[in-house]
Design an enzyme around this catalytic site. Sequence first.
Site, PDB file in Angstrom:
ATOM      1  N   ARG A   1      -2.855  -8.504 -21.301  1.00 32.28           N
ATOM      2  CA  ARG A   1      -3.930  -8.167 -22.346  1.00 32.28           C
ATOM      3  C   ARG A   1      -3.427  -7.169 -23.212  1.00 32.28           C
ATOM      4  O   ARG A   1      -4.313  -6.771 -24.448  1.00 32.28           O
ATOM      5  CB  ARG A   1      -5.439  -7.777 -21.765  1.00 32.28           C
ATOM      6  CG  ARG A   1      -5.321  -6.604 -21.092  1.00 32.28           C
ATOM      7  CD  ARG A   1      -6.874  -6.495 -20.194  1.00 32.28           C
ATOM      8  NE  ARG A   1      -7.778  -6.546 -21.204  1.00 32.28           N
ATOM      9  CZ  ARG A   1      -8.143  -5.428 -21.710  1.00 32.28           C
ATOM     10  NH1 ARG A   1      -7.308  -4.355 -21.560  1.00 32.28           N
ATOM     11  NH2 ARG A   1      -9.127  -5.161 -22.417  1.00 32.28           N
TER      12      ARG A   1
ATOM     13  N   ASP B   1     -10.831   0.449 -24.755  1.00 30.27           N
ATOM     14  CA  ASP B   1     -11.024   0.380 -23.388  1.00 30.27           C
ATOM     15  C   ASP B   1     -11.183   1.813 -22.686  1.00 30.27           C
ATOM     16  O   ASP B   1     -10.603   2.626 -22.788  1.00 30.27           O
ATOM     17  CB  ASP B   1     -10.081  -0.559 -22.634  1.00 30.27           C
ATOM     18  CG  ASP B   1     -10.482  -2.079 -22.980  1.00 30.27           C
ATOM     19  OD1 ASP B   1     -11.270  -2.428 -23.769  1.00 30.27           O
ATOM     20  OD2 ASP B   1      -9.589  -2.777 -22.821  1.00 30.27           O
TER      21      ASP B   1
ATOM     22  N   GLU C   1       2.141  -9.066   8.524  1.00 26.04           N
ATOM     23  CA  GLU C   1       2.149  -7.609   8.448  1.00 26.04           C
ATOM     24  C   GLU C   1       2.907  -7.109   7.454  1.00 26.04           C
ATOM     25  O   GLU C   1       3.039  -5.806   7.335  1.00 26.04           O
ATOM     26  CB  GLU C   1       2.630  -7.305  10.047  1.00 26.04           C
ATOM     27  CG  GLU C   1       1.625  -7.588  11.020  1.00 26.04           C
ATOM     28  CD  GLU C   1       0.020  -7.523  10.689  1.00 26.04           C
ATOM     29  OE1 GLU C   1      -0.312  -6.318  10.439  1.00 26.04           O
ATOM     30  OE2 GLU C   1      -0.775  -8.535  10.749  1.00 26.04           O
TER      31      GLU C   1
ATOM     32  N   PRO D   1       1.001  -1.316  -0.104  1.00 33.32           N
ATOM     33  CA  PRO D   1      -0.067  -0.010  -0.080  1.00 33.32           C
ATOM     34  C   PRO D   1       0.856   1.257  -0.074  1.00 33.32           C
ATOM     35  O   PRO D   1       0.441   2.424  -0.571  1.00 33.32           O
ATOM     36  CB  PRO D   1      -0.913  -0.031   1.375  1.00 33.32           C
ATOM     37  CG  PRO D   1      -0.782  -1.560   1.827  1.00 33.32           C
ATOM     38  CD  PRO D   1       0.822  -1.854   1.289  1.00 33.32           C
TER      39      PRO D   1
HETATM   40  N1  4HQ Z   1      -0.631  -5.285   0.941  1.00 31.68           N
HETATM   41  N2  4HQ Z   1      -1.685  -2.992  -3.095  1.00 31.68           N
HETATM   42  C1  4HQ Z   1       0.892  -7.028   1.324  1.00 31.68           C
HETATM   43  C2  4HQ Z   1      -1.587  -4.492   0.263  1.00 31.68           C
HETATM   44  C3  4HQ Z   1      -1.291  -4.277  -1.032  1.00 31.68           C
HETATM   45  C4  4HQ Z   1      -2.133  -3.261  -1.872  1.00 31.68           C
HETATM   46  C5  4HQ Z   1      -1.003  -5.547   2.383  1.00 31.68           C
HETATM   47  C6  4HQ Z   1       0.731  -5.890   0.429  1.00 31.68           C
HETATM   48  C7  4HQ Z   1      -0.541  -6.614   3.104  1.00 31.68           C
HETATM   49  C8  4HQ Z   1       1.282  -8.249   3.065  1.00 31.68           C
HETATM   50  N3  4HQ Z   1      -0.593  -4.850  -2.045  1.00 31.68           N
HETATM   51  N4  4HQ Z   1       0.765  -6.845   2.652  1.00 31.68           N
HETATM   52  N5  4HQ Z   1      -3.077  -2.313  -1.266  1.00 31.68           N
HETATM   53  O1  4HQ Z   1      -2.829  -4.047   0.892  1.00 31.68           O
HETATM   54  O2  4HQ Z   1      -0.431  -3.865  -3.294  1.00 31.68           O
END
Ligand code: 4HQ
Length: 255
Positions: free
Chosen positions: A160, A175, A122, A95
């Site tokens: 794609r 698209d 985590e 994230p």
């Molecule tokens: N993660 N976009 C992986 C995500 C995530 C996201 C949280 C990544 C948990 C272990 N990955 N960990 N949003 O939420 O790519």
Amino acid sequence: MRIDVITLFPEAFAFLRDAGVSGRAHSQNLWSIHTCNPRSFVLDQHRTVDDRPYGGGPGMVMMAEPLSKAIKHTQQERILAHGCLPQAPVVLLSPAGRRFDQACAQQLANSPGAIFICGRYEGVDQRLIDRAVDDQWSLGDFVLSGGEPAAVAMIDAAVRLIPGVLGHHDSSSQDSFQSTLSGLLDAPHYTRPEVLNNEPVPAVLMSGHHVNIAIWRRQQSLLLSSKVRPDLIMQARNQGLLTQADELFLKSIEL
Ligand code: 4HQ
């Protein structure tokens, strides 16, 4: 393009390889996917890949060493299989990463591929990220249980776009988000029957008048985008992708 994924759940990628558009393209050798499970580099009884966080707190953290070994193994494999290709970037799903969009998908599709690292628990020991990760990508502002669903979505979006993957060679250019649409949402689509529950297909689509159809579709794109994604209108305007006719139409639908 060769995609490598380092994951504790390689089965999460079976659909991409076996089904749908990406599956057909995979069997035509238009791309390939290889997975590597960091657990296979761990020799202890329980094949431990995670441990408790220093400083305390909930959950577990993925250890650097199994991931490091998986990355090195994967890089070796890529060289053995395709010595001529440039080394692919190591991309962590997180994230905290750059928000993935259609431009990212296009870049990935035009590249020799990437090595995705899917975390669980985590997250991943920061020292592994600092030492071995080139890029971090995020699917969006929400929390997943693991990087796998994000990697699957990104790989699907890129595959794609590889030339020859879609049946009609032009069908990705129309698209939502594609550049011929100036990054706007796509116009609505209709198919048979001509009347459904007393509702006819818009008459212009039955007219055979291709210029009017193109104008109608452009206006539907502008209308829908201004209703549900005004940010896309702003972005198109800032990139100089809206014509005078577009601006006139937008003015005519204000309030
Ligand atoms: N993660 N976009 C992986 C995500 C995530 C996201 C949280 C990544 C948990 C272990 N990955 N960990 N949003 O939420 O790519």
